[in-house]
Design an enzyme around this catalytic site. Structure first.
Site, PDB file in Angstrom:
ATOM      1  N   ARG A  36       7.729 -10.478  17.866  1.00  0.00           N
ATOM      2  CA  ARG A  36       6.492 -10.242  18.610  1.00  0.00           C
ATOM      3  C   ARG A  36       6.492 -11.067  19.888  1.00  0.00           C
ATOM      4  O   ARG A  36       6.754 -12.276  19.841  1.00  0.00           O
ATOM      5  CB  ARG A  36       5.266 -10.638  17.788  1.00  0.00           C
ATOM      6  CG  ARG A  36       5.162  -9.963  16.429  1.00  0.00           C
ATOM      7  CD  ARG A  36       3.986 -10.516  15.646  1.00  0.00           C
ATOM      8  NE  ARG A  36       3.926  -9.987  14.307  1.00  0.00           N
ATOM      9  CZ  ARG A  36       3.006 -10.355  13.404  1.00  0.00           C
ATOM     10  NH1 ARG A  36       2.102 -11.268  13.730  1.00  0.00           N
ATOM     11  NH2 ARG A  36       3.014  -9.814  12.193  1.00  0.00           N
ATOM     12  N   GLY A  37       6.187 -10.445  20.995  1.00  0.00           N
ATOM     13  CA  GLY A  37       6.078 -11.174  22.252  1.00  0.00           C
ATOM     14  C   GLY A  37       7.356 -11.902  22.584  1.00  0.00           C
ATOM     15  O   GLY A  37       8.393 -11.303  22.853  1.00  0.00           O
TER      16      GLY A  37
ATOM     17  N   CYS B 151       0.829  -1.191   0.000  1.00  0.00           N
ATOM     18  CA  CYS B 151       0.000   0.000   0.000  1.00  0.00           C
ATOM     19  C   CYS B 151       0.869   1.250   0.000  1.00  0.00           C
ATOM     20  O   CYS B 151       1.977   1.260   0.515  1.00  0.00           O
ATOM     21  CB  CYS B 151      -0.905   0.008   1.232  1.00  0.00           C
ATOM     22  SG  CYS B 151      -0.038  -0.042   2.791  1.00  0.00           S
TER      23      CYS B 151
END
Length: 266
Positions: free
Chosen positions: A227-228, A87
């Protein structure tokens, strides 16, 4: 449900030595950093000394830049354009063949996944526009002393250009820095990082096959899905050690000469 503000983007015209390059959709913050980062990433400058002045006219949506070297728009636009993926796509004039000719990275610095995850969490906590809107991208520099610098923008490429521009203006040494991004590491994102000379790139999401192939060729370490308590190491340049699983942690300790790690392996 908590309401969030709307992310903002502005059409801003970049003018080099009196010639309009293009109109870019940008978040109206840290624009001077973006100018330096974009011009460097596209090979239009080699360093901050090539820029004479940057005149930011926010209300008019104009970035008027004067370079000390002559700028030949015909030569620039005669090159083949490559549209960036995803995008808000932009245009780059570097092909994959061009990127392969960049200097390979040489760095002996090593980092653990735990360290990268800790810095990724710190990055998230220091991204005010994302926290306010939930719809912004960010890029983060991890400096040698562990401190961080964050830049945000509606576009992931813009955010990386901003943080590279900051590093250029501060004359930071790239091989001693880590780049973190919220966006996918695609080949054009990898090319920006490679052009500057980062040794390690981390992202909260994936890397593309082409980006990983280029990273291996240029000796750049790429880590995704930070992540985490999870992460994916895509490359094998030896700068990242996996200390998240018991076996990986034990093997890492053994390599560092810690005999007690053998108990974990038994």
């Amino acid at each position: 449900m908590t309401k969030k503000g709307l992310p903002e983007e502005y059409p801003i015209s970049l003018i080099l030595n009196g010639y309009e390059i293009a109109v870019f959709q940008l978040t109206n913050l840290d624009l001077e950093d973006w100018v330096y980062g974009y011009l460097f990433s596209e090979g239009l400058i080699d360093g901050p000394e090539d820029v004479v002045s940057v005149d930011i006219r926010e209300k008019a949506g104009i970035l008027n830049v004067t370079l000390c070297n002559s700028f030949d728009p015909e030569q620039m636009f005669s090159k083949k354009k490559h549209y960036t993926a995803g995008c808000g796509r932009g245009v780059t004039f570097f092909s994959m063949t061009d990127v392969k000719n960049f200097n390979k990275v040489n760095s002996n610095d090593t980092y653990s996944l735990t360290y990268l995850l800790k810095k990724r969490a710190e990055f998230a906590q220091n991204s005010p526009l994302y926290l306010e809107t939930g719809g912004m991208h960010g890029a983060c520099l991890i400096l040698e002393d562990g401190s961080i610098e964050v830049r945000e923008d509606i576009g992931r490429h813009n955010a990386v250009d901003k943080i590279i521009g900051h590093a250029i203006r501060k004359r930071l040494q790239p091989d001693r820095l880590i780049l973190l991004t919220t966006g996918r590491v695609s080949y054009e994102m990898l090319s920006k990082a490679a052009k500057f000379g980062f040794a390690v790139i981390g992202s909260r999401t994936a890397a593309t096959k082409q980006a990983v192939q280029l990273a291996r060729f240029l000796n750049i370490e790429v880590v995704g899905y930070l992540r985490g308590k999870m992460a994916t190491i895509y490359t094998s340049a030896g700068r990242i050690h996996d200390d998240l699983t018991p076996r990986a942690a034990a093997e890492d300790l053994l390599e560092r000469g810690e005999a007690q790690a053998q108990q974990l392996l038994n």
